[in-house]
Design a protein around this motif. Structure first.
Motif, short mmCIF file in Angstrom:
data_model
loop_
_atom_site.label_atom_id
_atom_site.label_comp_id
_atom_site.label_asym_id
_atom_site.label_seq_id
_atom_site.Cartn_x
_atom_site.Cartn_y
_atom_site.Cartn_z
N TYR A 177 17.17 -14.83 3.73
CA TYR A 177 15.74 -13.95 3.35
C TYR A 177 15.31 -14.87 2.39
N LEU A 178 16.15 -15.57 2.00
CA LEU A 178 15.91 -15.72 0.82
C LEU A 178 14.30 -17.45 0.52
N ASP A 179 15.50 -17.96 1.85
CA ASP A 179 14.93 -18.88 2.09
C ASP A 179 12.54 -18.43 2.38
N ARG A 180 13.05 -17.30 2.86
CA ARG A 180 11.84 -16.91 4.11
C ARG A 180 10.61 -15.89 3.21
N LEU A 181 11.67 -15.70 1.62
CA LEU A 181 10.40 -15.06 0.88
C LEU A 181 10.25 -16.85 0.08
N GLY A 182 10.58 -17.12 0.21
CA GLY A 182 10.24 -18.85 -0.44
C GLY A 182 9.03 -18.63 0.47
N ALA A 183 8.85 -19.56 1.90
CA ALA A 183 7.72 -19.22 2.40
C ALA A 183 6.51 -18.83 2.60
N TYR A 184 7.40 -17.70 2.34
CA TYR A 184 5.64 -16.26 2.09
C TYR A 184 5.26 -16.75 1.08
N LEU A 185 5.74 -16.74 0.09
CA LEU A 185 5.39 -16.40 -1.64
C LEU A 185 4.33 -18.75 -1.80
N ALA A 186 5.41 -19.24 -1.23
CA ALA A 186 5.22 -21.09 -1.63
C ALA A 186 3.36 -20.81 -0.82
#
Length: 174
Positions: A109-118
């Motif tokens: 979840y954190l990894d995907r969230l990071g990709a979305y936000l970045a």
């Protein structure tokens, strides 16, 4: 304690097919995985968790977009540096997790969230930067691009959700 040998580490953190996967970023194939291997080597024996690395990655990615708001060449260079840190940590978090066999839904979840936000932050930052140059239409284009990135990423992730909710196996590159 002796550092783990690079070849032993590589055999675990870069399993066969990892670098050939469609999910692998072009920068990972070109240079980042050889750099991340060395950073991971120093982190596997520390108390830093893969999820902590991912949280730092998320901030680096978002700061890449924020840096674009800074005027002049300095803001652009800072943005590129933060994006390189983001890409490095995006490799390292998974590598540390694979080495330690520490996997969790929170990590994914954190990894995907990071990709979305970045990615969204960079699009918005580019739009704001262009608007600062008097190209106001580009602010709207940057915001639209950010929304497009979010829609594209979420629609890709929804394939996995739909398969999981239907009791199907995880989708693969094949």
């Amino acid at each position: 304690m002796a550092k783990v040998q690079l070849e032993e580490l590589r055999s675990v953190i870069h399993p066969t097919g990892k670098l050939d996967s469609r999910a692998e970023h072009w920068a990972g194939r070109l240079y980042m995985r050889s750099l991340s291997l060395r950073v991971t080597r120093h982190l596997v024996d520390t108390r830093i968790s893969p999820n902590q690395i991912t949280v730092i990655m998320v901030f680096a990615g978002m700061l890449s977009g924020v840096a674009l708001i800074l005027p002049g060449l300095g803001g652009a260079v800072l943005s590129v540096l933060f994006m390189q840190l983001y890409l490095l940590l995006d490799c390292v978090d998974g590598e540390v997790a694979r080495w330690r066999r520490q996997f969790s839904p929170l990590g994914v979840y954190l990894d995907r969230l990071g990709a979305y936000l970045a990615d969204a932050a960079v699009m918005v930052g580019m739009g704001i930067r262009a608007a600062q140059l008097g190209l106001n239409l580009y602010l709207v284009a940057g915001l639209a691009a950010a929304i497009g990135v979010l829609l594209l990423k979420s629609s890709s992730d929804l394939v996995h959700v739909a398969r999981s909710d239907s009791g199907m196996e995880k989708a693969t590159d094949a």
